[in-house]
Design an enzyme around this catalytic site. Structure first.
Site, PDB file in Angstrom:
ATOM      1  N   LYS A 112       0.851  -1.194   0.000  1.00  0.00           N
ATOM      2  CA  LYS A 112       0.000   0.000   0.000  1.00  0.00           C
ATOM      3  C   LYS A 112       0.883   1.240   0.000  1.00  0.00           C
ATOM      4  O   LYS A 112       2.000   1.205   0.519  1.00  0.00           O
ATOM      5  CB  LYS A 112      -0.892   0.035   1.250  1.00  0.00           C
ATOM      6  N   ASP A 152      -6.710   4.141  -4.943  1.00  0.00           N
ATOM      7  CA  ASP A 152      -7.381   4.069  -3.642  1.00  0.00           C
ATOM      8  C   ASP A 152      -8.040   5.432  -3.435  1.00  0.00           C
ATOM      9  O   ASP A 152      -8.343   6.125  -4.422  1.00  0.00           O
ATOM     10  CB  ASP A 152      -6.369   3.715  -2.542  1.00  0.00           C
TER      11      ASP A 152
HETATM   12  P1  NAD Z   1     -12.942   7.657  -3.551  1.00  0.00           P
HETATM   13  O1  NAD Z   1     -11.926   8.687  -3.390  1.00  0.00           O
HETATM   14  O2  NAD Z   1     -13.416   7.337  -4.920  1.00  0.00           O
HETATM   15  O3  NAD Z   1     -14.230   8.003  -2.661  1.00  0.00           O
HETATM   16  C1  NAD Z   1     -14.152   8.315  -1.302  1.00  0.00           C
HETATM   17  C2  NAD Z   1     -15.496   8.848  -0.879  1.00  0.00           C
HETATM   18  O4  NAD Z   1     -15.495   9.007   0.528  1.00  0.00           O
HETATM   19  C3  NAD Z   1     -15.840  10.215  -1.470  1.00  0.00           C
HETATM   20  O5  NAD Z   1     -17.207  10.257  -1.807  1.00  0.00           O
HETATM   21  C4  NAD Z   1     -15.578  11.182  -0.320  1.00  0.00           C
HETATM   22  O6  NAD Z   1     -16.373  12.335  -0.388  1.00  0.00           O
HETATM   23  C5  NAD Z   1     -15.977  10.314   0.841  1.00  0.00           C
HETATM   24  N1  NAD Z   1     -15.370  10.759   2.093  1.00  0.00           N
HETATM   25  C6  NAD Z   1     -14.117  11.217   2.329  1.00  0.00           C
HETATM   26  N2  NAD Z   1     -13.986  11.559   3.613  1.00  0.00           N
HETATM   27  C7  NAD Z   1     -15.161  11.269   4.203  1.00  0.00           C
HETATM   28  C8  NAD Z   1     -15.662  11.395   5.514  1.00  0.00           C
HETATM   29  N3  NAD Z   1     -14.887  11.873   6.501  1.00  0.00           N
HETATM   30  N4  NAD Z   1     -16.940  11.000   5.769  1.00  0.00           N
HETATM   31  C9  NAD Z   1     -17.710  10.523   4.771  1.00  0.00           C
HETATM   32  N5  NAD Z   1     -17.308  10.387   3.514  1.00  0.00           N
HETATM   33  C10 NAD Z   1     -16.054  10.754   3.237  1.00  0.00           C
HETATM   34  O7  NAD Z   1     -12.349   6.357  -2.812  1.00  0.00           O
HETATM   35  P2  NAD Z   1     -12.743   4.844  -3.026  1.00  0.00           P
HETATM   36  O8  NAD Z   1     -11.773   4.256  -3.983  1.00  0.00           O
HETATM   37  O9  NAD Z   1     -14.206   4.714  -3.257  1.00  0.00           O
HETATM   38  O10 NAD Z   1     -12.361   4.250  -1.586  1.00  0.00           O
HETATM   39  C11 NAD Z   1     -13.289   4.250  -0.502  1.00  0.00           C
HETATM   40  C12 NAD Z   1     -12.908   3.132   0.447  1.00  0.00           C
HETATM   41  O11 NAD Z   1     -12.917   1.888  -0.270  1.00  0.00           O
HETATM   42  C13 NAD Z   1     -11.512   3.247   1.069  1.00  0.00           C
HETATM   43  O12 NAD Z   1     -11.524   2.719   2.371  1.00  0.00           O
HETATM   44  C14 NAD Z   1     -10.680   2.368   0.183  1.00  0.00           C
HETATM   45  O13 NAD Z   1      -9.515   1.909   0.816  1.00  0.00           O
HETATM   46  C15 NAD Z   1     -11.674   1.269  -0.095  1.00  0.00           C
HETATM   47  N6  NAD Z   1     -11.341   0.454  -1.263  1.00  0.00           N
HETATM   48  C16 NAD Z   1     -11.292   0.998  -2.508  1.00  0.00           C
HETATM   49  C17 NAD Z   1     -10.954   0.184  -3.576  1.00  0.00           C
HETATM   50  C18 NAD Z   1     -10.924   0.681  -4.985  1.00  0.00           C
HETATM   51  O14 NAD Z   1     -10.720  -0.135  -5.887  1.00  0.00           O
HETATM   52  N7  NAD Z   1     -11.150   1.944  -5.246  1.00  0.00           N
HETATM   53  C19 NAD Z   1     -10.683  -1.176  -3.371  1.00  0.00           C
HETATM   54  C20 NAD Z   1     -10.772  -1.694  -2.085  1.00  0.00           C
HETATM   55  C21 NAD Z   1     -11.110  -0.862  -1.034  1.00  0.00           C
END
Ligand code: NAD
Length: 420
Positions: A112, A152
């Site tokens: 990561k 991410d």
């Molecule tokens: P992203 O940047 O696309 O979206 C993040 C979202 O969370 C946004 O809508 C943002 O406004 C919101 N956010 C940020 N701070 C916040 C807060 N304090 N309270 C509420 N909402 C908040 O990111 P993503 O890729 O969707 O990732 C989200 C989660 O999913 C993370 O934990 C990430 O590690 C996990 N994840 C993502 C992937 C991937 O392929 N993108 C894979 C596995 C896990």
């Protein structure tokens, strides 16, 4: 505020990951030295790099890349751009990646990365220079056969494209396999953007089948409206689930009769989800405590803690985010009979299709979206059922069951290579 005499809950994600390992390792009876190896990343690189901003000033950024364990293959995991990134967070996330790959049986270990920054404040040019600067800083330790990053929080396919280009230029050869989540035209995989959410939805479908529930009578709340959350909400709405609440970093909206997810998505692109006409505005904290059937935390870690776990009313929590539930909260939820589909299973769809992308890059031969989605379904359903069955056998929660499967695979890999 904590009552006098009550220990403040430990929210350090690295220590939480270590606690989770201990719990599963003791059930498996793994020797202490094996647990010790797994409780620490093999390598953590801390970098600083200068970037020229649009106003001519030079800013120095701090970044990290953690490689947890490579017994089963090269390390793999996303890069996060966020002001709250810390080394401990990146270390924990790399550990969770190892276990995620282990649950699905991917030939990878966990990695990561993160850069301490707020990309929402950057111009496009600044974002590109920060992205390229970070890749240059970590280029020596990543590579298609070493460590393969991905998107991410607040990182996008475009950022992956820039990073791949920087790495390819440094190495003097086109190297799409160094990073996944790229734009399609430069070796991205069909289905990758939706993969985390789609995989999460496959696990929810399995849970609903087991519970004899139908989508039309199932209310869902989603925290975080980005890649994972927005897509999960869309896919669930398409299947007839009632998505009643969503939120992003600015706050949430709630309508017990259901939201028009397409409309909310449009507003997210053009204005703000808070401008949705037919809903009441709620806080992120309130969203978590709504009376819904399924709660999907899809933002950041440590949102379900000892402080609010007792008030969670959802019957199923599908952890699209990494690390949204603390161990103390887990214990409360277990007592309440809440089914938690743990992050290392629920969001493993992202790394699974990242793996498919990497395989396609190495073959230089690309699959249709149907083929990708079908392979993803097979992987997720098999993983879900294996975790459910093992958890049932040992009478533990699904998180512990998932860890047990993953730890065993990694330990077997380390043994086969003569490390232990
Ligand atoms: P992203 O940047 O696309 O979206 C993040 C979202 O969370 C946004 O809508 C943002 O406004 C919101 N956010 C940020 N701070 C916040 C807060 N304090 N309270 C509420 N909402 C908040 O990111 P993503 O890729 O969707 O990732 C989200 C989660 O999913 C993370 O934990 C990430 O590690 C996990 N994840 C993502 C992937 C991937 O392929 N993108 C894979 C596995 C896990």
């Amino acid at each position: 505020m904590h009552a006098i005499g009550v220990e403040k809950e430990n929210l350090n994600p690295f220590q939480i990951a270590q606690q989770q390992i201990d719990a599963a390792a003791s059930l498996l009876g793994l020797p202490k030295h094996v647990t010790e190896i797994l409780k620490h990343p093999k390598r953590v690189l801390s970098v600083t790099f200068p970037v020229k901003m649009d106003d001519g000033t030079i800013r120095v950024f701090q970044g990290y890349r953690s490689q947890h364990n490579d017994a089963l293959g090269p390390t793999k995991g996303g890069i996060r751009f966020h002001p709250d990134v810390t080394m401990d967070e990146v270390k924990a996330l790399s550990m969770w990646m190892s276990f995620k790959c282990g649950v699905v049986g991917l030939p990878y270990g966990g990695g990561k990365g993160g850069v301490v920054c707020d990309p929402r404040q950057f111009s496009k040019g600044e974002l590109e220079r920060v992205s390229r600067g970070f890749m240059e800083a970590i280029a020596d330790i990543v590579g298609p056969e070493k460590d393969i990053p991905a998107p991410d929080v607040y990182t996008t396919p475009q950022i992956m494209g820039w990073m791949m280009d920087t790495y390819s230029r440094l190495k003097g050869s086109y190297s799409p396999g160094v990073i996944t989540g790229k734009p399609l035209i430069v070796g991205g995989s069909k289905g990758r953007n939706e993969a985390t959410a789609r995989g999460c939805v496959f696990t929810i479908e399995e849970a609903m089948k087991d519970a004899g529930r139908v989508p039309q009578e199932t209310a869902v709340a989603v925290q975080g409206f980005g890649n994972a959350g927005k897509t999960a909400a869309k896919l669930l709405a398409e299947q007839g689930y009632k998505v009643v609440a969503v939120s992003d970093s600015t706050g949430g909206i709630y309508n017990p009769n259901g939201l028009d997810v397409e409309r909310v998505s449009q507003l997210k692109e053009t204005a703000s989800i808070l401008q949705y006409e037919d809903a009441q505005q709620i806080s992120n904290a309130e969203l978590l405590e709504l009376d819904v059937d399924i709660l999907i935390p899809a933002a950041l870690e440590n949102v379900i803690t000892a402080a609010n776990a007792e008030r969670i009313r959802a019957r199923v929590i599908a952890e699209a985010a990494n690390g949204p539930t603390t161990p103390d909260a887990d214990a409360v939820l277990r007592k309440k009979g809440v089914l938690v589909i743990p992050d290392i299973l629920a969001n493993a769809g992202g790394v699974t299709v990242s793996y498919f992308e990497w395989v396609q890059n190495l073959m230089n031969y690309y699959w249709s979206e149907e083929e990708v989605n079908e392979k993803l379904r097979t992987a997720m359903v098999e993983a879900y059922r294996a975790v459910r069955d093992l958890a049932g056998k040992y009478e533990v929660d699904m998180r512990t069951g998932a860890y047990m499967i993953a730890l065993l695979r990694i330990a077997q890999g380390m043994e086969a290579r003569g490390w232990i």
